[in-house]
Design an enzyme around this catalytic site. Structure first.
Site, mmCIF file in Angstrom:
data_model
loop_
_atom_site.group_PDB
_atom_site.id
_atom_site.type_symbol
_atom_site.label_atom_id
_atom_site.label_comp_id
_atom_site.label_asym_id
_atom_site.label_seq_id
_atom_site.Cartn_x
_atom_site.Cartn_y
_atom_site.Cartn_z
ATOM 1 N N PHE A 159 0.805 -1.227 0.000
ATOM 2 C CA PHE A 159 0.000 0.000 0.000
ATOM 3 C C PHE A 159 0.836 1.274 0.000
ATOM 4 O O PHE A 159 0.331 2.340 -0.353
ATOM 5 C CB PHE A 159 -0.927 0.022 1.235
ATOM 6 C CG PHE A 159 -0.224 0.457 2.501
ATOM 7 C CD1 PHE A 159 -0.057 1.809 2.794
ATOM 8 C CD2 PHE A 159 0.313 -0.477 3.383
ATOM 9 C CE1 PHE A 159 0.618 2.215 3.943
ATOM 10 C CE2 PHE A 159 0.982 -0.069 4.527
ATOM 11 C CZ PHE A 159 1.137 1.281 4.806
ATOM 12 N N CYS A 291 9.569 1.852 3.259
ATOM 13 C CA CYS A 291 10.430 0.714 3.606
ATOM 14 C C CYS A 291 11.863 1.180 3.821
ATOM 15 O O CYS A 291 12.664 0.495 4.420
ATOM 16 C CB CYS A 291 10.385 -0.346 2.526
ATOM 17 S SG CYS A 291 11.159 0.202 1.007
HETATM 18 P P1 NAD Z 1 1.551 -6.593 3.060
HETATM 19 O O1 NAD Z 1 2.560 -7.658 3.142
HETATM 20 O O2 NAD Z 1 0.460 -6.568 4.060
HETATM 21 O O3 NAD Z 1 0.822 -6.601 1.627
HETATM 22 C C1 NAD Z 1 1.562 -6.715 0.438
HETATM 23 C C2 NAD Z 1 0.729 -7.469 -0.588
HETATM 24 O O4 NAD Z 1 0.492 -8.800 -0.109
HETATM 25 C C3 NAD Z 1 -0.635 -6.830 -0.836
HETATM 26 O O5 NAD Z 1 -0.891 -6.843 -2.222
HETATM 27 C C4 NAD Z 1 -1.586 -7.721 -0.064
HETATM 28 O O6 NAD Z 1 -2.858 -7.828 -0.664
HETATM 29 C C5 NAD Z 1 -0.903 -9.077 -0.073
HETATM 30 N N1 NAD Z 1 -1.198 -9.857 1.147
HETATM 31 C C6 NAD Z 1 -1.512 -9.367 2.386
HETATM 32 N N2 NAD Z 1 -1.682 -10.387 3.248
HETATM 33 C C7 NAD Z 1 -1.463 -11.528 2.563
HETATM 34 C C8 NAD Z 1 -1.465 -12.911 2.917
HETATM 35 N N3 NAD Z 1 -1.751 -13.313 4.147
HETATM 36 N N4 NAD Z 1 -1.177 -13.823 1.967
HETATM 37 C C9 NAD Z 1 -0.880 -13.431 0.702
HETATM 38 N N5 NAD Z 1 -0.867 -12.123 0.318
HETATM 39 C C10 NAD Z 1 -1.150 -11.196 1.226
HETATM 40 O O7 NAD Z 1 2.368 -5.196 3.058
HETATM 41 P P2 NAD Z 1 1.793 -3.735 3.173
HETATM 42 O O8 NAD Z 1 1.324 -3.506 4.569
HETATM 43 O O9 NAD Z 1 0.872 -3.457 2.048
HETATM 44 O O10 NAD Z 1 3.129 -2.888 2.913
HETATM 45 C C11 NAD Z 1 4.019 -2.506 3.924
HETATM 46 C C12 NAD Z 1 5.197 -3.465 3.998
HETATM 47 O O11 NAD Z 1 5.864 -3.524 2.754
HETATM 48 C C13 NAD Z 1 6.264 -3.013 4.993
HETATM 49 O O12 NAD Z 1 6.741 -4.145 5.673
HETATM 50 C C14 NAD Z 1 7.344 -2.417 4.114
HETATM 51 O O13 NAD Z 1 8.641 -2.417 4.676
HETATM 52 C C15 NAD Z 1 7.268 -3.315 2.939
HETATM 53 N N6 NAD Z 1 7.838 -2.670 1.773
HETATM 54 C C16 NAD Z 1 9.065 -3.105 1.357
HETATM 55 C C17 NAD Z 1 9.669 -2.491 0.281
HETATM 56 C C18 NAD Z 1 11.017 -2.924 -0.178
HETATM 57 O O14 NAD Z 1 11.406 -2.544 -1.271
HETATM 58 N N7 NAD Z 1 11.760 -3.682 0.600
HETATM 59 C C19 NAD Z 1 9.017 -1.439 -0.391
HETATM 60 C C20 NAD Z 1 7.762 -1.045 0.064
HETATM 61 C C21 NAD Z 1 7.180 -1.675 1.147
#
Ligand code: NAD
Length: 507
Positions: A159, A291
């Site tokens: 998100f 992130c």
């Molecule tokens: P999230 O892991 O909750 O969601 C990411 C994606 O996974 C979404 O599309 C979501 O629909 C899906 N998802 C959620 N729960 C799931 C499940 N149980 N099984 C399968 N898919 C599922 O992450 P978020 O809250 O949207 O984003 C924030 C996180 O992303 C933070 O931890 C941040 O550090 C990380 N992030 C990392 C980078 C990087 O480049 N390292 C960049 C941006 C964000």
């Protein structure tokens, strides 16, 4: 409130994109897309059915048959046009992003802009996807490589950067000759969909880019689907680890960029003004939902005396809705996220850290129901405290101290995460030492958020990443292609017959 519901409402529905058509989902499961500053419901997003995921993949598979052979120039020109359309629509894209995600308008433009840079890079695909050739590896024999597209690839996005991260994925996948199925974050899919519309307007043909929405079930269907060859995931460590193992087990190429705890190490000789401003911006900007946020400061030696100045700077930041002029810190994405951050702040107090600045429950006139957390600072933080061990993903800065640079490096290297880090110093020798010895994939030297431009790749490491190759830049060309090595010899018509050669050598 964010919720799943099974009742159709009056608000607009976010569409799926299948085979070049924006269509309504037949699902009975929907979720509200909510403005985090006001709780207004902006749209509802479907959780696609298994048949819809299959249809998206089937369309991408069919489109691959012709797209993979599309001339480089034709692919390149689509991205030239696409970058122009993104520029022309920047204002609208940023406003949409702020409404559904909460970040300030300048930050929203930055989100789109960092994605736009990848689109610009994709338009130079002709240079990026070149193979190699060695002439006369044996008598009359040449060897060369082709970087061939894999087939249907998929992307799953978080998100916090709903413009930049989808643009990390599908432009480079498509430019290299693949077709794509995108699964945007269900929390803020609207700006992503506008970018997808613009991609079609730029000339991406039907089936080459498809979009399905949803959560766990759709992601699992992508991981398991036999016709998907590669998956790029960005999100939390827990989900990313699951995606990595599930999709790898199904035989796919996978890259997962995940959670972080980024340390900014401050040496006492650093430029004080610049460093304090950089720390405040990198810890609290985008409400800490980056992130690469500098969420952890390690103050070395005398720099520990800078805490009061840092607190004053953070106290001066303006908490307000992202579309209001002068806002520094907007709301966090959801009520659940605000509650989680507040609980972590409470745990910091319980575990003995010193709460230097408490941002809980800030007053934001006109936006009383928004998910606001103001800048929060803890000092006296130690490994083992939840506020150090967990990614908070909110506007909370935790401060540790170290006696020496060596001690600071040891602390950073002992943390499992490896997304980003920075050192602030005026000493070239100290900076070089840091750059050499720090075990983190992206290093800033007097640069608080060292996210590389697309001439390079995003190179987070250790627990922040699974898979060898990073998104965008040089590495992603290899991620989205299979190297084929061709060794060839052509015979002149008058070549003498030399008999059968049963050895493997070429002479
Ligand atoms: P999230 O892991 O909750 O969601 C990411 C994606 O996974 C979404 O599309 C979501 O629909 C899906 N998802 C959620 N729960 C799931 C499940 N149980 N099984 C399968 N898919 C599922 O992450 P978020 O809250 O949207 O984003 C924030 C996180 O992303 C933070 O931890 C941040 O550090 C990380 N992030 C990392 C980078 C990087 O480049 N390292 C960049 C941006 C964000």
């Amino acid at each position: 409130m964010n919720k799943l519901n099974d009742v159709a409402t009056e608000v607009a529905s976010v569409k799926l994109l299948i085979d070049g058509k924006f269509v309504d989902s037949a699902t009975s499961q929907w979720r509200d897309v909510v403005n985090p500053a006001t709780q207004d419901v902006l749209a509802r997003v479907p959780f696609a059915t298994p048949a819809e995921v299959d249809a998206a993949v089937a369309s991408a598979k069919e489109a691959f048959r012709t797209w993979r052979k599309t001339p480089i120039g034709a692919r390149s020109r689509i991205f030239l046009k696409y970058q122009q359309l993104i520029r022309e629509n920047m204002g609208e894209l940023a406003a949409l992003l702020t409404a559904e995600q909460g970040k300030t308008l300048p930050d929203a433009e930055g989100d789109v802009f960092r994605g736009l840079e990848v689109v610009e890079h994709a338009s130079g695909i002709g240079h990026l996807q070149l193979g190699e050739l060695a002439n006369n590896v044996a008598g009359g024999v040449d060897t060369f490589t082709l970087l061939q597209p894999l087939g249907v690839c998929a992307g799953i996005t978080p998100f916090n950067f709903p413009a930049m991260i989808p643009l990390w994925m599908f432009p480079m996948a498509i430019a290299t000759g693949n077709t794509f199925v995108l699964k945007p974050s269900e929390q803020d899919p609207m700006v992503t969909m506008r970018l997808v519309e613009l991609a079609l307007e730029a000339g991406v043909p039907p089936g080459v880019l498809n979009v399905v929405h949803g959560g766990e079930e759709v992601v699992n269907a992508i991981c398991d689907h036999p016709d998907i060859k590669a998956v790029s995931f960005v999100g939390s460590t827990g989900v990313g680890t699951h995606v990595y193992h599930r999709a790898s087990k199904a035989g796919k190429r996978v890259q997962c960029m995940m959670g972080a705890k980024n340390h900014a190490v401050v040496l006492p000789d650093a430029n004080r003004e610049q460093t304090l401003n950089a720390l405040a911006g990198a810890a609290f900007g985008a409400a800490g939902q980056r992130c690469m946020a500098a969420s952890t400061a390690v103050l070395v030696g005398e720099a520990a005396s800078w805490i009061p100045d840092l607190v004053e700077r953070a106290r001066g930041l303006k908490v307000n809705a992202g579309d209001q002029p002068g806002t520094d810190v907007g709301p966090v994405i959801s009520c659940a996220s605000r509650e989680r951050i507040e609980k972590l702040i409470a745990s910091g107090v319980e575990q003995g850290a010193k709460l230097e600045l408490d941002g809980r429950s800030p007053k934001v006139p006109g936006y009383e129901s928004g998910n606001f957390v103001g800048p929060t600072i803890f000092s006296g933080v130690k490994p083992g405290m939840r506020i150090y061990d967990e990614e908070i993903f909110g506007p909370v800065l935790v401060i540790l101290t170290a006696e020496t640079l060596d001690e600071a490096i040891e602390l950073v290297n002992a943390n499992p995460n490896g997304n980003g880090t920075a050192v602030f110093t005026q000493s070239g020798a100290a900076a070089r030492r840091f750059q050499e010895d720090i075990d983190v994939g992206q290093v800033g030297i007097n640069v608080p958020i060292p996210v590389p431009v697309p001439l390079f790749s995003f190179t987070g490491s250790r627990a922040s990443k699974l898979g060898d190759l990073g998104p965008y830049g040089k590495q992603v060309v290899l991620f989205y292609t299979q190297t084929k090595t061709v060794t060839q010899r052509w015979f002149d018509d008058d070549t003498l017959h030399v008999g059968v050669n049963t050895t493997i050598s070429l002479k």
